[in-house]
Design a protein around this motif. Structure first.
Motif, PDB file in Angstrom:
ATOM      1  N   CYS A  20      53.115 -25.651  86.785  1.00 43.31           N
ATOM      2  CA  CYS A  20      54.500 -25.201  86.696  1.00 43.31           C
ATOM      3  C   CYS A  20      55.404 -26.423  86.609  1.00 43.31           C
ATOM      4  O   CYS A  20      54.956 -27.551  86.724  1.00 43.31           O
ATOM      5  CB  CYS A  20      54.880 -24.334  87.899  1.00 43.31           C
ATOM      6  N   THR A  21      56.683 -26.158  86.393  1.00 45.41           N
ATOM      7  CA  THR A  21      57.692 -27.214  86.360  1.00 45.41           C
ATOM      8  C   THR A  21      58.787 -26.866  87.352  1.00 45.41           C
ATOM      9  O   THR A  21      59.326 -25.756  87.315  1.00 45.41           O
ATOM     10  CB  THR A  21      58.311 -27.337  84.951  1.00 45.41           C
ATOM     11  N   VAL A  22      59.099 -27.809  88.251  1.00 36.23           N
ATOM     12  CA  VAL A  22      60.196 -27.615  89.206  1.00 36.23           C
ATOM     13  C   VAL A  22      61.491 -27.888  88.454  1.00 36.23           C
ATOM     14  O   VAL A  22      61.683 -28.980  87.916  1.00 36.23           O
ATOM     15  CB  VAL A  22      60.059 -28.563  90.422  1.00 36.23           C
ATOM     16  N   ARG A  23      62.387 -26.890  88.390  1.00 37.27           N
ATOM     17  CA  ARG A  23      63.639 -27.045  87.642  1.00 37.27           C
ATOM     18  C   ARG A  23      64.809 -27.406  88.527  1.00 37.27           C
ATOM     19  O   ARG A  23      65.708 -28.124  88.115  1.00 37.27           O
ATOM     20  CB  ARG A  23      63.975 -25.738  86.898  1.00 37.27           C
ATOM     21  N   ASN A  24      64.846 -26.871  89.750  1.00 39.30           N
ATOM     22  CA  ASN A  24      65.848 -27.308  90.715  1.00 39.30           C
ATOM     23  C   ASN A  24      65.256 -27.193  92.104  1.00 39.30           C
ATOM     24  O   ASN A  24      64.305 -26.459  92.330  1.00 39.30           O
ATOM     25  CB  ASN A  24      67.193 -26.597  90.549  1.00 39.30           C
ATOM     26  N   LEU A  25      65.841 -27.955  93.021  1.00 42.63           N
ATOM     27  CA  LEU A  25      65.233 -28.145  94.326  1.00 42.63           C
ATOM     28  C   LEU A  25      66.319 -28.317  95.369  1.00 42.63           C
ATOM     29  O   LEU A  25      67.337 -28.952  95.120  1.00 42.63           O
ATOM     30  CB  LEU A  25      64.376 -29.414  94.246  1.00 42.63           C
ATOM     31  N   SER A  26      66.082 -27.721  96.549  1.00 38.72           N
ATOM     32  CA  SER A  26      66.958 -27.944  97.700  1.00 38.72           C
ATOM     33  C   SER A  26      66.072 -28.107  98.919  1.00 38.72           C
ATOM     34  O   SER A  26      64.841 -28.045  98.824  1.00 38.72           O
ATOM     35  CB  SER A  26      67.920 -26.761  97.892  1.00 38.72           C
ATOM     36  N   ASP A  27      66.679 -28.284 100.073  1.00 43.01           N
ATOM     37  CA  ASP A  27      65.899 -28.398 101.304  1.00 43.01           C
ATOM     38  C   ASP A  27      65.196 -27.092 101.654  1.00 43.01           C
ATOM     39  O   ASP A  27      64.199 -27.096 102.367  1.00 43.01           O
ATOM     40  CB  ASP A  27      66.800 -28.814 102.473  1.00 43.01           C
ATOM     41  N   ALA A  31      63.458 -23.524  92.155  1.00 48.07           N
ATOM     42  CA  ALA A  31      63.225 -22.652  91.005  1.00 48.07           C
ATOM     43  C   ALA A  31      62.127 -23.303  90.186  1.00 48.07           C
ATOM     44  O   ALA A  31      62.167 -24.507  89.911  1.00 48.07           O
ATOM     45  CB  ALA A  31      64.491 -22.481  90.174  1.00 48.07           C
ATOM     46  N   LEU A  32      61.134 -22.502  89.796  1.00 52.92           N
ATOM     47  CA  LEU A  32      59.968 -23.008  89.092  1.00 52.92           C
ATOM     48  C   LEU A  32      59.837 -22.327  87.743  1.00 52.92           C
ATOM     49  O   LEU A  32      59.925 -21.099  87.660  1.00 52.92           O
ATOM     50  CB  LEU A  32      58.698 -22.735  89.907  1.00 52.92           C
ATOM     51  N   ASP A  33      59.605 -23.106  86.683  1.00 51.73           N
ATOM     52  CA  ASP A  33      59.280 -22.542  85.380  1.00 51.73           C
ATOM     53  C   ASP A  33      57.771 -22.354  85.311  1.00 51.73           C
ATOM     54  O   ASP A  33      57.011 -23.266  85.659  1.00 51.73           O
ATOM     55  CB  ASP A  33      59.724 -23.488  84.254  1.00 51.73           C
ATOM     56  N   VAL A  34      57.354 -21.161  84.867  1.00 56.72           N
ATOM     57  CA  VAL A  34      55.938 -20.834  84.743  1.00 56.72           C
ATOM     58  C   VAL A  34      55.702 -20.205  83.374  1.00 56.72           C
ATOM     59  O   VAL A  34      56.623 -19.699  82.745  1.00 56.72           O
ATOM     60  CB  VAL A  34      55.480 -19.860  85.852  1.00 56.72           C
ATOM     61  N   THR A  35      54.443 -20.238  82.911  1.00 58.28           N
ATOM     62  CA  THR A  35      54.111 -19.588  81.650  1.00 58.28           C
ATOM     63  C   THR A  35      54.339 -18.092  81.755  1.00 58.28           C
ATOM     64  O   THR A  35      54.899 -17.459  80.876  1.00 58.28           O
ATOM     65  CB  THR A  35      52.647 -19.873  81.272  1.00 58.28           C
ATOM     66  N   LYS A  61      61.811 -13.879  87.277  1.00 58.01           N
ATOM     67  CA  LYS A  61      62.380 -13.564  85.971  1.00 58.01           C
ATOM     68  C   LYS A  61      61.269 -13.755  84.942  1.00 58.01           C
ATOM     69  O   LYS A  61      60.122 -13.993  85.304  1.00 58.01           O
ATOM     70  CB  LYS A  61      63.581 -14.456  85.669  1.00 58.01           C
ATOM     71  N   GLU A  62      61.618 -13.708  83.658  1.00 54.50           N
ATOM     72  CA  GLU A  62      60.592 -13.734  82.615  1.00 54.50           C
ATOM     73  C   GLU A  62      59.660 -14.934  82.735  1.00 54.50           C
ATOM     74  O   GLU A  62      58.452 -14.774  82.735  1.00 54.50           O
ATOM     75  CB  GLU A  62      61.262 -13.721  81.242  1.00 54.50           C
ATOM     76  N   LYS A  63      60.210 -16.132  82.830  1.00 57.42           N
ATOM     77  CA  LYS A  63      59.358 -17.325  82.921  1.00 57.42           C
ATOM     78  C   LYS A  63      59.806 -18.262  84.049  1.00 57.42           C
ATOM     79  O   LYS A  63      59.554 -19.462  84.006  1.00 57.42           O
ATOM     80  CB  LYS A  63      59.354 -18.082  81.579  1.00 57.42           C
ATOM     81  N   ARG A  64      60.473 -17.706  85.042  1.00 59.46           N
ATOM     82  CA  ARG A  64      60.955 -18.527  86.160  1.00 59.46           C
ATOM     83  C   ARG A  64      60.828 -17.725  87.446  1.00 59.46           C
ATOM     84  O   ARG A  64      61.043 -16.524  87.451  1.00 59.46           O
ATOM     85  CB  ARG A  64      62.412 -18.928  85.921  1.00 59.46           C
ATOM     86  N   ILE A  65      60.463 -18.417  88.523  1.00 58.98           N
ATOM     87  CA  ILE A  65      60.444 -17.780  89.841  1.00 58.98           C
ATOM     88  C   ILE A  65      61.238 -18.619  90.812  1.00 58.98           C
ATOM     89  O   ILE A  65      61.318 -19.854  90.682  1.00 58.98           O
ATOM     90  CB  ILE A  65      58.996 -17.556  90.368  1.00 58.98           C
ATOM     91  N   GLY A  66      61.861 -17.961  91.772  1.00 59.19           N
ATOM     92  CA  GLY A  66      62.600 -18.632  92.821  1.00 59.19           C
ATOM     93  C   GLY A  66      61.814 -18.508  94.118  1.00 59.19           C
ATOM     94  O   GLY A  66      61.296 -17.439  94.432  1.00 59.19           O
TER      95      GLY A  66
END
Length: 71
Positions: A20-27, A31-35, A61-66
């Motif tokens: 996956c790809t980490v798109r944004n990050l907090s403590d 939010a992660l992009d996934v296939t 969501k379609e290609k992203r999970i929180g």
């Protein structure tokens, strides 16, 4: 506050893993992009080159999970 990032990572669960790809990050979460979010369990370990965090999915969501990080 969430910080925008673009970092490769792996979702590990039950002996398997998904890239996956980490798109944004907090403590407290990320939010992660996934296939595809299909087949990703509600709880898993997020592995980056510097860290491992237990996560729980809070939205999909379609290609992203929180996720929120477990304490």
């Amino acid at each position: 506050p969430r910080h925008r990032v673009l970092k490769g990572a792996r979702i590990q669960f039950g002996g398997g893993s998904i890239d996956c790809t980490v798109r944004n990050l907090s403590d407290t979460g990320a939010a992660l992009d996934v296939t595809s979010p299909l087949g990703i369990p509600t709880e898993f370990t997020l592995v980056t080159d510097t860290d491992q965090r237990r996560c729980r999915v809070v939205w999909r969501k379609e290609k992203r999970i929180g996720v929120t990080f477990e304490k």
